[in-house]
Motif scaffolding. Structure first.
Motif, PDB file in Angstrom:
ATOM      1  N   CYS A  10       0.809  -1.222   0.000  1.00 22.33           N
ATOM      2  CA  CYS A  10       0.000   0.000   0.000  1.00 22.33           C
ATOM      3  C   CYS A  10       0.840   1.270   0.000  1.00 22.33           C
ATOM      4  CB  CYS A  10      -0.934   0.001   1.208  1.00 22.33           C
ATOM      5  SG  CYS A  10      -2.159   1.313   1.144  1.00 22.33           S
ATOM      6  N   GLN A  11       0.457   2.187  -0.868  1.00 21.79           N
ATOM      7  CA  GLN A  11       1.087   3.514  -0.917  1.00 21.79           C
ATOM      8  C   GLN A  11       0.076   4.527  -0.407  1.00 21.79           C
ATOM      9  OE1 GLN A  11       0.493   6.444  -2.862  1.00 21.79           O
ATOM     10  NE2 GLN A  11       2.405   7.441  -2.318  1.00 21.79           N
ATOM     11  N   ARG A  12       0.454   5.300   0.593  1.00 24.21           N
ATOM     12  CA  ARG A  12      -0.478   6.255   1.198  1.00 24.21           C
ATOM     13  C   ARG A  12      -0.153   7.680   0.764  1.00 24.21           C
ATOM     14  NH1 ARG A  12       0.354   2.211   4.417  1.00 24.21           N
ATOM     15  NH2 ARG A  12       2.369   3.016   5.051  1.00 24.21           N
ATOM     16  N   GLY A  13      -1.163   8.347   0.243  1.00 27.62           N
ATOM     17  CA  GLY A  13      -0.987   9.734  -0.176  1.00 27.62           C
ATOM     18  C   GLY A  13      -1.132  10.713   0.978  1.00 27.62           C
ATOM     19  N   VAL A  14      -1.696  10.243   2.088  1.00 29.40           N
ATOM     20  CA  VAL A  14      -1.916  11.099   3.259  1.00 29.40           C
ATOM     21  C   VAL A  14      -1.100  10.549   4.425  1.00 29.40           C
ATOM     22  CG1 VAL A  14      -3.620  11.945   4.913  1.00 29.40           C
ATOM     23  CG2 VAL A  14      -4.251  11.694   2.501  1.00 29.40           C
ATOM     24  N   LYS A  15      -0.312  11.389   5.043  1.00 29.33           N
ATOM     25  CA  LYS A  15       0.486  10.951   6.192  1.00 29.33           C
ATOM     26  C   LYS A  15      -0.338  11.067   7.473  1.00 29.33           C
ATOM     27  CE  LYS A  15       5.030  12.126   4.304  1.00 29.33           C
ATOM     28  NZ  LYS A  15       5.425  10.729   4.140  1.00 29.33           N
ATOM     29  N   GLY A  16      -0.111  10.133   8.372  1.00 28.03           N
ATOM     30  CA  GLY A  16      -0.819  10.173   9.644  1.00 28.03           C
ATOM     31  C   GLY A  16      -2.270   9.744   9.525  1.00 28.03           C
ATOM     32  N   TYR A  17      -3.056  10.084  10.544  1.00 33.37           N
ATOM     33  CA  TYR A  17      -4.464   9.694  10.601  1.00 33.37           C
ATOM     34  C   TYR A  17      -5.258  10.831  11.237  1.00 33.37           C
ATOM     35  CZ  TYR A  17      -8.598   6.805  11.514  1.00 33.37           C
ATOM     36  OH  TYR A  17      -9.871   6.289  11.529  1.00 33.37           O
ATOM     37  N   ARG A  18      -6.206  11.372  10.486  1.00 31.91           N
ATOM     38  CA  ARG A  18      -7.010  12.500  10.968  1.00 31.91           C
ATOM     39  C   ARG A  18      -8.491  12.148  10.892  1.00 31.91           C
ATOM     40  NH1 ARG A  18      -4.021  14.865   6.938  1.00 31.91           N
ATOM     41  NH2 ARG A  18      -5.883  15.605   5.857  1.00 31.91           N
ATOM     42  N   THR A  19      -9.248  12.637  11.855  1.00 34.06           N
ATOM     43  CA  THR A  19     -10.683  12.357  11.884  1.00 34.06           C
ATOM     44  C   THR A  19     -11.496  13.639  11.722  1.00 34.06           C
ATOM     45  OG1 THR A  19     -10.699  12.529  14.302  1.00 34.06           O
ATOM     46  CG2 THR A  19     -10.402  10.334  13.362  1.00 34.06           C
ATOM     47  N   TYR A  20     -12.705  13.477  11.231  1.00 31.06           N
ATOM     48  CA  TYR A  20     -13.646  14.561  11.004  1.00 31.06           C
ATOM     49  C   TYR A  20     -14.348  14.876  12.329  1.00 31.06           C
ATOM     50  CZ  TYR A  20     -16.480  17.041   7.426  1.00 31.06           C
ATOM     51  OH  TYR A  20     -17.073  17.971   6.615  1.00 31.06           O
ATOM     52  N   ALA A  21     -14.360  16.123  12.749  1.00 32.20           N
ATOM     53  CA  ALA A  21     -15.046  16.507  13.996  1.00 32.20           C
ATOM     54  C   ALA A  21     -16.543  16.225  13.873  1.00 32.20           C
ATOM     55  CB  ALA A  21     -14.815  17.988  14.292  1.00 32.20           C
ATOM     56  N   ALA A  22     -17.131  15.665  14.924  1.00 28.93           N
ATOM     57  CA  ALA A  22     -18.522  15.228  14.878  1.00 28.93           C
ATOM     58  C   ALA A  22     -19.494  16.361  14.544  1.00 28.93           C
ATOM     59  CB  ALA A  22     -18.904  14.577  16.199  1.00 28.93           C
TER      60      ALA A  22
ATOM     61  N   LEU B 164       0.443  -4.723  -7.337  1.00 31.88           N
ATOM     62  CA  LEU B 164       1.211  -3.800  -8.165  1.00 31.88           C
ATOM     63  C   LEU B 164       2.322  -3.143  -7.344  1.00 31.88           C
ATOM     64  CD1 LEU B 164      -1.706  -2.012 -10.074  1.00 31.88           C
ATOM     65  CD2 LEU B 164      -0.240  -3.855 -10.907  1.00 31.88           C
ATOM     66  N   PRO B 165       3.553  -3.151  -7.849  1.00 30.68           N
ATOM     67  CA  PRO B 165       4.667  -2.531  -7.116  1.00 30.68           C
ATOM     68  C   PRO B 165       4.656  -1.013  -7.280  1.00 30.68           C
ATOM     69  CG  PRO B 165       5.460  -3.466  -9.164  1.00 30.68           C
ATOM     70  CD  PRO B 165       3.997  -3.825  -9.079  1.00 30.68           C
TER      71      PRO B 165
END
Length: 204
Positions: A24-36, A194-195
């Protein structure tokens, strides 16, 4: 029936992924959540302005933040919309009680990142879960009446053999039986590995 003429929309409730799968290649670093509170405003706008009755979340790693996941479920219930988690859910991020809560809060469908029915291949991918973990979650979805995909697998990782492919196919069939799916799958979601640059698979 009250949602027969409603529209479907896709949204994100989080961005990023906490896993480190080797393909897996991630375009977004880290992990963010949407405020409720922001999510509720957005959902109500979609419902009232665009006649949306069903929301499909496209999060890469939905439910990883359990507190936020429960808040999302409460927002969906409060706003009176049905929803599904289709971007990807790790089978170890939820348990039966979580799924039961989400079902009671209008969750209709869920997509797990199954990736393979061969434990050998799951280990190569560094998924950090077992076939039994997947089987248990799919079984729980079936018992709760939550629709789930059973055929999202990847073929061709290093070490793949005809035997591991057959093992994966057998596992997919077992999950389909659990879900009482028609044997004629409409959209089998099988991908070649896919590499992609930036992934451990590419470096290998």
């Amino acid at each position: 029936k009250k949602n027969m003429n409603k529209k479907i929309a896709t949204i994100f409730t989080s961005m990023g992924c906490v896993a480190r799968c080797t393909f897996c290649q991630r375009g977004v670093k880290g992990y963010r959540t949407y405020a409720a509170n922001d999510l509720e405003t957005h959902v109500l706008e979609l419902k009232e302005k665009y006649n949306v009755g069903y929301l499909q979340t496209q999060d890469e790693n939905a439910f990883s933040n359990k507190k936020q996941a429960y808040e999302v479920a409460r927002v969906m219930k409060k706003c009176g919309v049905f929803w599904g988690a289709s971007g990807g859910v790790r089978c170890t991020s939820v348990n039966y009680e979580d799924l039961k809560f989400f079902k009671e809060h209008n969750l209709i469908s869920i997509t797990f990142g199954i990736e393979s029915g061969s434990q050998q291949m799951l280990d190569v991918m560094e998924k950090k879960f077992t076939k039994e973990d997947v089987y248990n979650r799919i079984s729980e979805c079936a018992s709760l009446g939550i629709m789930a995909d059973n055929d999202g697998i990847i073929i061709g990782m290093p070490g793949e053999t005809p035997e591991t492919v057959k093992e994966a196919a057998k596992f997919v069939a077992e999950l389909g039986y659990l879900l009482q799916n028609n044997w004629e799958m409409i959209l089998p979601f099988t991908r070649w590995a896919l590499p992609i640059p930036g992934t451990p698979l590419y470096e290998y």
